[in-house]
Write a protein that holds these residues in place. Structure first.
Motif, short mmCIF file in Angstrom:
data_model
loop_
_atom_site.label_atom_id
_atom_site.label_comp_id
_atom_site.label_asym_id
_atom_site.label_seq_id
_atom_site.Cartn_x
_atom_site.Cartn_y
_atom_site.Cartn_z
N LYS A 296 1.99 -7.60 7.65
CA LYS A 296 2.85 -8.28 6.66
C LYS A 296 2.20 -8.18 5.27
CE LYS A 296 5.89 -11.68 5.35
NZ LYS A 296 5.72 -11.71 3.91
N ILE A 297 0.88 -8.37 5.19
CA ILE A 297 0.19 -8.26 3.89
C ILE A 297 0.33 -6.83 3.36
CG2 ILE A 297 -2.05 -8.35 2.72
CD1 ILE A 297 -2.84 -10.60 4.73
N GLY A 298 0.10 -5.85 4.25
CA GLY A 298 0.23 -4.44 3.84
C GLY A 298 1.62 -4.15 3.29
N LYS A 299 2.65 -4.70 3.96
CA LYS A 299 4.04 -4.48 3.55
C LYS A 299 4.28 -5.02 2.13
CE LYS A 299 8.72 -5.37 5.21
NZ LYS A 299 9.44 -6.60 5.51
N GLU A 300 3.66 -6.17 1.83
CA GLU A 300 3.83 -6.80 0.51
C GLU A 300 3.12 -6.00 -0.59
OE1 GLU A 300 5.57 -9.65 -0.32
OE2 GLU A 300 6.33 -9.69 1.73
N PHE A 301 2.28 -5.07 -0.21
CA PHE A 301 1.59 -4.23 -1.20
C PHE A 301 2.15 -2.80 -1.17
CE2 PHE A 301 -1.23 -7.79 -1.06
CZ PHE A 301 -1.81 -7.84 -2.31
N GLY A 302 3.49 -2.72 -1.14
CA GLY A 302 4.13 -1.41 -1.21
C GLY A 302 4.07 -0.64 0.09
N GLY A 303 4.00 -1.37 1.21
CA GLY A 303 4.03 -0.70 2.51
C GLY A 303 2.72 -0.04 2.91
N LYS A 304 1.60 -0.64 2.49
CA LYS A 304 0.28 -0.09 2.87
C LYS A 304 0.01 -0.38 4.36
CE LYS A 304 -1.24 0.62 -1.55
NZ LYS A 304 0.03 0.42 -2.21
N ASP A 305 -0.78 0.49 4.96
CA ASP A 305 -1.15 0.32 6.37
C ASP A 305 -2.09 -0.88 6.53
OD1 ASP A 305 -1.08 1.85 9.07
OD2 ASP A 305 -3.17 1.29 8.80
N HIS A 306 -2.05 -1.52 7.70
CA HIS A 306 -2.90 -2.71 7.90
C HIS A 306 -4.39 -2.37 7.80
CE1 HIS A 306 -3.16 -1.20 12.03
NE2 HIS A 306 -4.23 -1.95 12.16
N THR A 307 -4.76 -1.11 8.09
CA THR A 307 -6.18 -0.73 7.99
C THR A 307 -6.65 -0.76 6.53
OG1 THR A 307 -5.55 1.60 7.92
CG2 THR A 307 -6.18 0.71 10.06
N THR A 308 -5.71 -0.52 5.61
CA THR A 308 -6.04 -0.59 4.17
C THR A 308 -6.41 -2.02 3.80
OG1 THR A 308 -4.41 1.15 3.79
CG2 THR A 308 -5.17 -0.04 1.84
N VAL A 309 -5.68 -2.98 4.39
CA VAL A 309 -5.95 -4.40 4.11
C VAL A 309 -7.33 -4.78 4.67
CG1 VAL A 309 -5.13 -6.78 4.41
CG2 VAL A 309 -3.47 -4.90 4.24
N ILE A 310 -7.62 -4.32 5.89
CA ILE A 310 -8.93 -4.61 6.51
C ILE A 310 -10.05 -4.05 5.62
CG2 ILE A 310 -10.44 -4.08 8.48
CD1 ILE A 310 -7.90 -4.05 10.24
N HIS A 311 -9.86 -2.81 5.16
CA HIS A 311 -10.88 -2.16 4.32
C HIS A 311 -11.08 -2.94 3.01
CE1 HIS A 311 -13.13 0.87 2.12
NE2 HIS A 311 -12.23 0.78 1.16
N ALA A 312 -9.95 -3.33 2.37
CA ALA A 312 -10.02 -4.06 1.09
C ALA A 312 -10.75 -5.39 1.29
CB ALA A 312 -8.61 -4.32 0.56
N HIS A 313 -10.41 -6.09 2.38
CA HIS A 313 -11.03 -7.39 2.65
C HIS A 313 -12.54 -7.22 2.85
CE1 HIS A 313 -12.21 -10.90 5.12
NE2 HIS A 313 -11.32 -11.54 4.38
N ALA A 314 -12.94 -6.24 3.65
CA ALA A 314 -14.36 -6.01 3.93
C ALA A 314 -15.11 -5.60 2.66
CB ALA A 314 -14.51 -4.92 4.99
N LYS A 315 -14.45 -4.77 1.85
CA LYS A 315 -15.08 -4.27 0.61
C LYS A 315 -15.36 -5.43 -0.36
CE LYS A 315 -15.73 -1.07 -2.72
NZ LYS A 315 -16.88 -0.22 -2.78
N ILE A 316 -14.35 -6.26 -0.60
CA ILE A 316 -14.53 -7.39 -1.54
C ILE A 316 -15.54 -8.39 -0.98
CG2 ILE A 316 -13.37 -9.36 -2.65
CD1 ILE A 316 -12.70 -6.59 -3.89
N LYS A 317 -15.49 -8.61 0.33
CA LYS A 317 -16.43 -9.54 0.97
C LYS A 317 -17.87 -9.10 0.74
CE LYS A 317 -16.51 -12.03 5.31
NZ LYS A 317 -16.35 -13.30 4.67
N SER A 318 -18.13 -7.80 0.90
CA SER A 318 -19.51 -7.32 0.71
C SER A 318 -19.89 -7.33 -0.77
CB SER A 318 -19.69 -5.92 1.30
OG SER A 318 -18.96 -4.98 0.55
N LEU A 319 -18.92 -7.06 -1.66
CA LEU A 319 -19.21 -7.10 -3.10
C LEU A 319 -19.56 -8.51 -3.57
CD1 LEU A 319 -16.49 -4.72 -4.66
CD2 LEU A 319 -18.97 -4.35 -4.61
N ILE A 320 -18.85 -9.51 -3.01
CA ILE A 320 -19.10 -10.91 -3.38
C ILE A 320 -20.55 -11.28 -3.06
CG2 ILE A 320 -18.57 -13.32 -2.78
CD1 ILE A 320 -15.67 -12.47 -2.41
N ASP A 321 -21.04 -10.78 -1.93
CA ASP A 321 -22.42 -11.08 -1.53
C ASP A 321 -23.44 -10.59 -2.54
OD1 ASP A 321 -21.52 -12.25 0.72
OD2 ASP A 321 -22.09 -10.66 2.11
#
Length: 338
Positions: A296-321
Motif C-alpha cells: 500500500k505504501i509503495g502504491k502511494e509512491f507512484g506504484g513502487k514495489d514493496h522492496t523499494t519501501v523496505i530498502h528506503a526504510h532500512a537506508k534511512i534507519k541506518s543513516l539516522i544512526d
C-alpha cells in the motif's frame, strides 16, 4: 531495579546492537568495551539495559560492588559530601566499585567545574583499575554541550551505541509481551492498531495498555477490540490527535515542504539526490507512523514495489544512526505531521 533483565528486554532493529554490547559487558567486565556509552530518546530502554547489566553481574558474582545512579543523584551526592566535608567517604564509595552504571549523563552538562572535575577523577580512578563504567545519555558524546572536552573524549574511549525508536514489528512484539499476562484478550488487529498509534517510545505503549485495562475493568470487558482501545485512549488522553490515523499524503506533503521537493517528484522516478532523500524519508515515516502494508505504501509512491519501501526504510534507519542532523530533521518533520 530487579525487574529489568535481558530476558524481558524486547529486541528489535533499533536496539539490537546496544543489547549485544550490554550483554558482552555483563559477561566480561571492563575487558570488552569500557566505557560503554548508550544514547537515544526517552522511553527506549536505556535504563532497562543499564539495570540488566547490573542484575546479570550480581547474579553471576553476588559480591560484586555495583552501583546504579542517575547522574543527577551523583551530582547531589557529591555536593552533599562536599558541604559536610566528607569527600573521602564519597571517594571511597565510588572509587571502590567494580561496576558503575550512570543514567542520563547529559545532566552533568553545564554543571560547575568542581562537579565535572570530580566525575572526571572518579572515571579515571575506575578506568585505571580496569573497573567497568556504563553511561547512558539522550544524545551522542559529540553533541553533549557544556561538558569539558576531556570528559567527552573519555566517553568515546570504549564503544558508543545508539538506540532508535522501535519499528512497527517490534512495537507489536512489545505489546504482545506486555499484554500476554493480563486477564484480557487483546485481539491481533487491536495490537496492530495500537502499534500504529504510538511510534516514539515504549512508555507510550505501556501507558496505552494501562488506559485500556482500566476502561475494560470498569466496563467488565474481556475482549479488547479496536473500538474498545480507541475509546480508552481517547477517554484518558483526551488527545484526539494521538489516535488520528495519519494519511500518507500528509506525510508526503510535510516531507516535501521540508526538503523543497514536490509530491509529484516524490512519486516519480527521478534520482536527483534531494528528491531521493525526500522520497526515502517519506517512505520511512509512512512505515513508522502508519500501519499501512508495504505494498500500500509503495502504491502511494507512484506504484513502487514493496522492496523499494523496505530498502528506503532500512537506508534511512541506518543513516539516522550515523547522522544526528538527519535524526533531528526527521523529529522536526514528525512534530509537524502530528
Amino acid at each position: 531495579k530487579e525487574k529489568y533483565t535481558f530476558d524481558n528486554f524486547i529486541q528489535g532493529d533499533g536496539n539490537v546492537w546496544a543489547k549485544s554490547a550490554a550483554l558482552a559487558v555483563s559477561e566480561d567486565l571492563a575487558l570488552t568495551y569500557n566505557p560503554l556509552f548508550i544514547y537515544g530518546g526517552p522511553g527506549l530502554g536505556k535504563t532497562h539495559l543499564l539495570n540488566a547489566i547490573g542484575n546479570e553481574i550480581l547474579k553471576n558474582i553476588p559480591d560484586a560492588r555495583v552501583k546504579y545512579v542517575p547522574a543527577e543523584s551523583f551530582i547531589n551526592d557529591f555536593l552533599d559530601h562536599l558541604r559536610l566535608g566528607e569527600m573521602e567517604k564519597f571517594k571511597k564509595t565510588y572509587r571502590s566499585l567494580d561496576l558503575l552504571l550512570i543514567d542520563d549523563i547529559q545532566s552533568l552538562s553545564g554543571k560547575k567545574v568542581a562537579t565535572q572535575e570530580e566525575f572526571f577523577n572518579t572515571f579515571n580512578a575506575l578506568h585505571d583499575k580496569q573497573k567497568q563504567i556504563v553511561l547512558t545519555s539522550d544524545r551522542s558524546p559529540k553533541h553533549l554541550e557544556g561538558l569539558e572536552e576531556r570528559l567527552v573524549t573519555r566517553f568515546s574511549w570504549g564503544l558508543t551505541q545508539h538506540i532508535t525508536p522501535p519499528e512497527f514489528e517490534t512495537r507489536i512484539a512489545i505489546l504482545q509481551s506486555k499484554t500476554e499476562h493480563l486477564n484480557y484478550n487483546f485481539q491481533n488487529d487491536t495490537l496492530e492498531y495500537l502499534a500504529g498509534q504510538f511510534d516514539s517510545n515504549v512508555r507510550d505503549l505501556e501507558g496505552a495498555i494501562n488506559d485500556i485495562t482500566l476502561v475494560a475493568r470498569v466496563k467488565k470487558i474481556k475482549d479488547i477490540t479496536i473500538d474498545v482501545a480507541a475509546e480508552a485512549i481517547r477517554a484518558r488522553k483526551q488527545d484526539v490527535s494521538q489516535i488520528l490515523v495519519i494519511p500518507i499524503d500528509k506525510i508526503q506533503n510535510e516531507v516535501g515542504n521540508f526538503y523543497g521537493v514536490s509530491v509529484k517528484e516524490m512519486k516519480g522516478s527521478r534520482r536527483l539526490q534531494n528528491i531521493v532523500l525526500a522520497r526515502q524519508v517519506a517512505m520511512y515515516l509512512s512505515r513508522e507512523l502508519t500501519d499501512n502494508s508495504l505494498p500500500k505504501i509503495g502504491k502511494e509512491f507512484g506504484g513502487k514495489d514493496h522492496t523499494t519501501v523496505i530498502h528506503a526504510h532500512a537506508k534511512i534507519k541506518s543513516l539516522i544512526d550515523e547522522d544526528d542532523n538527519l535524526r533531528l530533521e526527521i523529529e522536526s518533520i514528525k512534530k509537524k505531521i502530528k
